[in-house]
Write a protein that holds these residues in place. Sequence first.
Motif, PDB file in Angstrom:
ATOM      1  N   VAL A 153     -53.742  -8.524 -58.993  1.00  0.00           N
ATOM      2  CA  VAL A 153     -54.706  -9.549 -58.602  1.00  0.00           C
ATOM      3  C   VAL A 153     -56.069  -8.877 -58.521  1.00  0.00           C
ATOM      4  O   VAL A 153     -56.270  -7.978 -57.707  1.00  0.00           O
ATOM      5  CB  VAL A 153     -54.328 -10.178 -57.245  1.00  0.00           C
ATOM      6  N   PHE A 154     -56.988  -9.290 -59.382  1.00  0.00           N
ATOM      7  CA  PHE A 154     -58.347  -8.753 -59.373  1.00  0.00           C
ATOM      8  C   PHE A 154     -59.216  -9.710 -58.562  1.00  0.00           C
ATOM      9  O   PHE A 154     -59.473 -10.829 -58.982  1.00  0.00           O
ATOM     10  CB  PHE A 154     -58.887  -8.628 -60.805  1.00  0.00           C
ATOM     11  N   TYR A 155     -59.652  -9.248 -57.404  1.00  0.00           N
ATOM     12  CA  TYR A 155     -60.455 -10.085 -56.517  1.00  0.00           C
ATOM     13  C   TYR A 155     -61.857  -9.504 -56.381  1.00  0.00           C
ATOM     14  O   TYR A 155     -62.113  -8.379 -56.789  1.00  0.00           O
ATOM     15  CB  TYR A 155     -59.771 -10.222 -55.148  1.00  0.00           C
ATOM     16  N   ASP A 156     -62.756 -10.284 -55.794  1.00  0.00           N
ATOM     17  CA  ASP A 156     -64.154  -9.883 -55.614  1.00  0.00           C
ATOM     18  C   ASP A 156     -64.348  -9.370 -54.192  1.00  0.00           C
ATOM     19  O   ASP A 156     -64.327 -10.142 -53.243  1.00  0.00           O
ATOM     20  CB  ASP A 156     -65.075 -11.076 -55.881  1.00  0.00           C
ATOM     21  N   SER A 157     -64.532  -8.067 -54.045  1.00  0.00           N
ATOM     22  CA  SER A 157     -64.695  -7.484 -52.711  1.00  0.00           C
ATOM     23  C   SER A 157     -66.055  -7.823 -52.093  1.00  0.00           C
ATOM     24  O   SER A 157     -66.267  -7.551 -50.914  1.00  0.00           O
ATOM     25  CB  SER A 157     -64.512  -5.965 -52.761  1.00  0.00           C
ATOM     26  N   PHE A 158     -66.961  -8.422 -52.849  1.00  0.00           N
ATOM     27  CA  PHE A 158     -68.243  -8.873 -52.291  1.00  0.00           C
ATOM     28  C   PHE A 158     -68.106 -10.261 -51.657  1.00  0.00           C
ATOM     29  O   PHE A 158     -69.035 -10.764 -51.061  1.00  0.00           O
ATOM     30  CB  PHE A 158     -69.317  -8.947 -53.378  1.00  0.00           C
ATOM     31  N   SER A 196     -65.984  -0.816 -65.629  1.00  0.00           N
ATOM     32  CA  SER A 196     -66.553  -1.968 -66.325  1.00  0.00           C
ATOM     33  C   SER A 196     -65.556  -3.117 -66.212  1.00  0.00           C
ATOM     34  O   SER A 196     -64.354  -2.889 -66.073  1.00  0.00           O
ATOM     35  CB  SER A 196     -66.855  -1.655 -67.786  1.00  0.00           C
ATOM     36  N   TYR A 197     -66.094  -4.312 -66.261  1.00  0.00           N
ATOM     37  CA  TYR A 197     -65.248  -5.499 -66.163  1.00  0.00           C
ATOM     38  C   TYR A 197     -65.952  -6.661 -66.851  1.00  0.00           C
ATOM     39  O   TYR A 197     -67.175  -6.674 -66.980  1.00  0.00           O
ATOM     40  CB  TYR A 197     -64.954  -5.851 -64.694  1.00  0.00           C
ATOM     41  N   PRO A 198     -65.178  -7.631 -67.311  1.00  0.00           N
ATOM     42  CA  PRO A 198     -65.793  -8.797 -67.950  1.00  0.00           C
ATOM     43  C   PRO A 198     -66.614  -9.602 -66.944  1.00  0.00           C
ATOM     44  O   PRO A 198     -66.224  -9.734 -65.780  1.00  0.00           O
ATOM     45  CB  PRO A 198     -64.601  -9.623 -68.435  1.00  0.00           C
ATOM     46  N   ASN A 255     -43.334  -7.111 -52.304  1.00  0.00           N
ATOM     47  CA  ASN A 255     -44.325  -6.220 -52.914  1.00  0.00           C
ATOM     48  C   ASN A 255     -44.449  -6.410 -54.420  1.00  0.00           C
ATOM     49  O   ASN A 255     -44.444  -5.456 -55.194  1.00  0.00           O
ATOM     50  CB  ASN A 255     -44.016  -4.759 -52.581  1.00  0.00           C
ATOM     51  N   HIS A 256     -44.595  -7.662 -54.830  1.00  0.00           N
ATOM     52  CA  HIS A 256     -44.786  -7.986 -56.245  1.00  0.00           C
ATOM     53  C   HIS A 256     -46.260  -7.922 -56.659  1.00  0.00           C
ATOM     54  O   HIS A 256     -46.554  -7.836 -57.842  1.00  0.00           O
ATOM     55  CB  HIS A 256     -44.263  -9.396 -56.557  1.00  0.00           C
ATOM     56  N   LEU A 257     -47.151  -7.996 -55.679  1.00  0.00           N
ATOM     57  CA  LEU A 257     -48.580  -8.084 -55.986  1.00  0.00           C
ATOM     58  C   LEU A 257     -49.288  -6.769 -55.688  1.00  0.00           C
ATOM     59  O   LEU A 257     -49.015  -6.115 -54.683  1.00  0.00           O
ATOM     60  CB  LEU A 257     -49.228  -9.196 -55.161  1.00  0.00           C
ATOM     61  N   THR A 258     -50.207  -6.427 -56.564  1.00  0.00           N
ATOM     62  CA  THR A 258     -51.104  -5.299 -56.361  1.00  0.00           C
ATOM     63  C   THR A 258     -52.514  -5.866 -56.382  1.00  0.00           C
ATOM     64  O   THR A 258     -52.846  -6.675 -57.249  1.00  0.00           O
ATOM     65  CB  THR A 258     -50.961  -4.265 -57.495  1.00  0.00           C
ATOM     66  N   PHE A 259     -53.336  -5.464 -55.430  1.00  0.00           N
ATOM     67  CA  PHE A 259     -54.681  -6.003 -55.316  1.00  0.00           C
ATOM     68  C   PHE A 259     -55.694  -4.934 -55.677  1.00  0.00           C
ATOM     69  O   PHE A 259     -55.606  -3.802 -55.222  1.00  0.00           O
ATOM     70  CB  PHE A 259     -54.935  -6.500 -53.893  1.00  0.00           C
ATOM     71  N   GLU A 260     -56.652  -5.345 -56.509  1.00  0.00           N
ATOM     72  CA  GLU A 260     -57.702  -4.435 -56.933  1.00  0.00           C
ATOM     73  C   GLU A 260     -59.016  -5.199 -57.016  1.00  0.00           C
ATOM     74  O   GLU A 260     -59.081  -6.266 -57.626  1.00  0.00           O
ATOM     75  CB  GLU A 260     -57.352  -3.834 -58.296  1.00  0.00           C
ATOM     76  N   SER A 261     -60.034  -4.640 -56.380  1.00  0.00           N
ATOM     77  CA  SER A 261     -61.354  -5.249 -56.491  1.00  0.00           C
ATOM     78  C   SER A 261     -61.921  -4.920 -57.862  1.00  0.00           C
ATOM     79  O   SER A 261     -62.001  -3.748 -58.240  1.00  0.00           O
ATOM     80  CB  SER A 261     -62.297  -4.716 -55.409  1.00  0.00           C
ATOM     81  N   PHE A 262     -62.313  -5.932 -58.597  1.00  0.00           N
ATOM     82  CA  PHE A 262     -62.893  -5.656 -59.914  1.00  0.00           C
ATOM     83  C   PHE A 262     -64.212  -4.915 -59.774  1.00  0.00           C
ATOM     84  O   PHE A 262     -64.643  -4.249 -60.703  1.00  0.00           O
ATOM     85  CB  PHE A 262     -63.047  -6.940 -60.746  1.00  0.00           C
ATOM     86  N   ARG A 263     -64.827  -4.982 -58.596  1.00  0.00           N
ATOM     87  CA  ARG A 263     -66.093  -4.266 -58.364  1.00  0.00           C
ATOM     88  C   ARG A 263     -65.891  -2.756 -58.380  1.00  0.00           C
ATOM     89  O   ARG A 263     -66.845  -2.003 -58.567  1.00  0.00           O
ATOM     90  CB  ARG A 263     -66.693  -4.685 -57.025  1.00  0.00           C
ATOM     91  N   ALA A 295     -66.828 -12.632 -66.598  1.00  0.00           N
ATOM     92  CA  ALA A 295     -66.056 -13.779 -66.115  1.00  0.00           C
ATOM     93  C   ALA A 295     -65.344 -13.482 -64.798  1.00  0.00           C
ATOM     94  O   ALA A 295     -65.041 -14.402 -64.036  1.00  0.00           O
ATOM     95  CB  ALA A 295     -65.037 -14.201 -67.172  1.00  0.00           C
ATOM     96  N   MET A 296     -65.085 -12.208 -64.502  1.00  0.00           N
ATOM     97  CA  MET A 296     -64.433 -11.862 -63.241  1.00  0.00           C
ATOM     98  C   MET A 296     -65.317 -12.173 -62.038  1.00  0.00           C
ATOM     99  O   MET A 296     -64.824 -12.333 -60.932  1.00  0.00           O
ATOM    100  CB  MET A 296     -64.009 -10.394 -63.216  1.00  0.00           C
ATOM    101  N   GLU A 297     -66.617 -12.252 -62.245  1.00  0.00           N
ATOM    102  CA  GLU A 297     -67.537 -12.598 -61.158  1.00  0.00           C
ATOM    103  C   GLU A 297     -67.463 -14.086 -60.820  1.00  0.00           C
ATOM    104  O   GLU A 297     -67.929 -14.500 -59.771  1.00  0.00           O
ATOM    105  CB  GLU A 297     -68.969 -12.220 -61.524  1.00  0.00           C
ATOM    106  N   GLU A 298     -66.883 -14.865 -61.705  1.00  0.00           N
ATOM    107  CA  GLU A 298     -66.866 -16.315 -61.522  1.00  0.00           C
ATOM    108  C   GLU A 298     -65.502 -16.880 -61.163  1.00  0.00           C
ATOM    109  O   GLU A 298     -65.410 -17.954 -60.587  1.00  0.00           O
ATOM    110  CB  GLU A 298     -67.393 -16.983 -62.793  1.00  0.00           C
ATOM    111  N   ASN A 299     -64.419 -16.171 -61.523  1.00  0.00           N
ATOM    112  CA  ASN A 299     -63.063 -16.676 -61.312  1.00  0.00           C
ATOM    113  C   ASN A 299     -62.113 -15.554 -60.940  1.00  0.00           C
ATOM    114  O   ASN A 299     -62.277 -14.420 -61.381  1.00  0.00           O
ATOM    115  CB  ASN A 299     -62.515 -17.334 -62.590  1.00  0.00           C
ATOM    116  N   LEU A 300     -61.103 -15.916 -60.186  1.00  0.00           N
ATOM    117  CA  LEU A 300     -60.004 -15.010 -59.883  1.00  0.00           C
ATOM    118  C   LEU A 300     -59.261 -14.699 -61.181  1.00  0.00           C
ATOM    119  O   LEU A 300     -59.030 -15.593 -61.996  1.00  0.00           O
ATOM    120  CB  LEU A 300     -59.047 -15.694 -58.890  1.00  0.00           C
ATOM    121  N   HIS A 301     -58.904 -13.437 -61.365  1.00  0.00           N
ATOM    122  CA  HIS A 301     -58.144 -13.015 -62.541  1.00  0.00           C
ATOM    123  C   HIS A 301     -56.870 -12.315 -62.092  1.00  0.00           C
ATOM    124  O   HIS A 301     -56.901 -11.494 -61.181  1.00  0.00           O
ATOM    125  CB  HIS A 301     -58.967 -12.058 -63.407  1.00  0.00           C
TER     126      HIS A 301
END
Length: 119
Positions: free
Chosen positions: A3-8, A38-40, A26-34, A42-48
């Motif tokens: 799960v790529f989330y926005d830490s901001f 580099s990241y697309p 423990n199926h989910l791993t969380f990572e801030s795309f920030r 679109a990650m700033e606008e939607n959950l990926h």
Amino acid sequence: MIVFYDSFCSMCRNSSIIWKKFDWNNHLTFESFRDLDSYPKAMEENLHVKENGQWYVGFTALIQIAKHLPLLWVVIPFLYLFKMIGLGDYIYKKVAANRKLIPVNQCNDEGCQLPANRD
């Protein structure tokens, strides 16, 4: 599943904390795309979410997360119904467009590094 989330975004951080508590297997791993080099944009606008090489975005990503959290299984039929009639994507886009971004740990003696205006 990653799960790529926005830490901001405080709503995004809080959601990831709640999902972690519900993730008994423990199926989910969380990572801030920030935190990525580099990241697309679109990650700033939607959950990926990335699972088995496939990407899910926005409301569809929420459905995928719910599938892995037993406490949310009861709402999955409603999520699919909302997806079919377009209400899920509509509400998701409204919430995502109006969330507040507050950079955490981005301040120094010279001030705070704010994200660029998304408009």
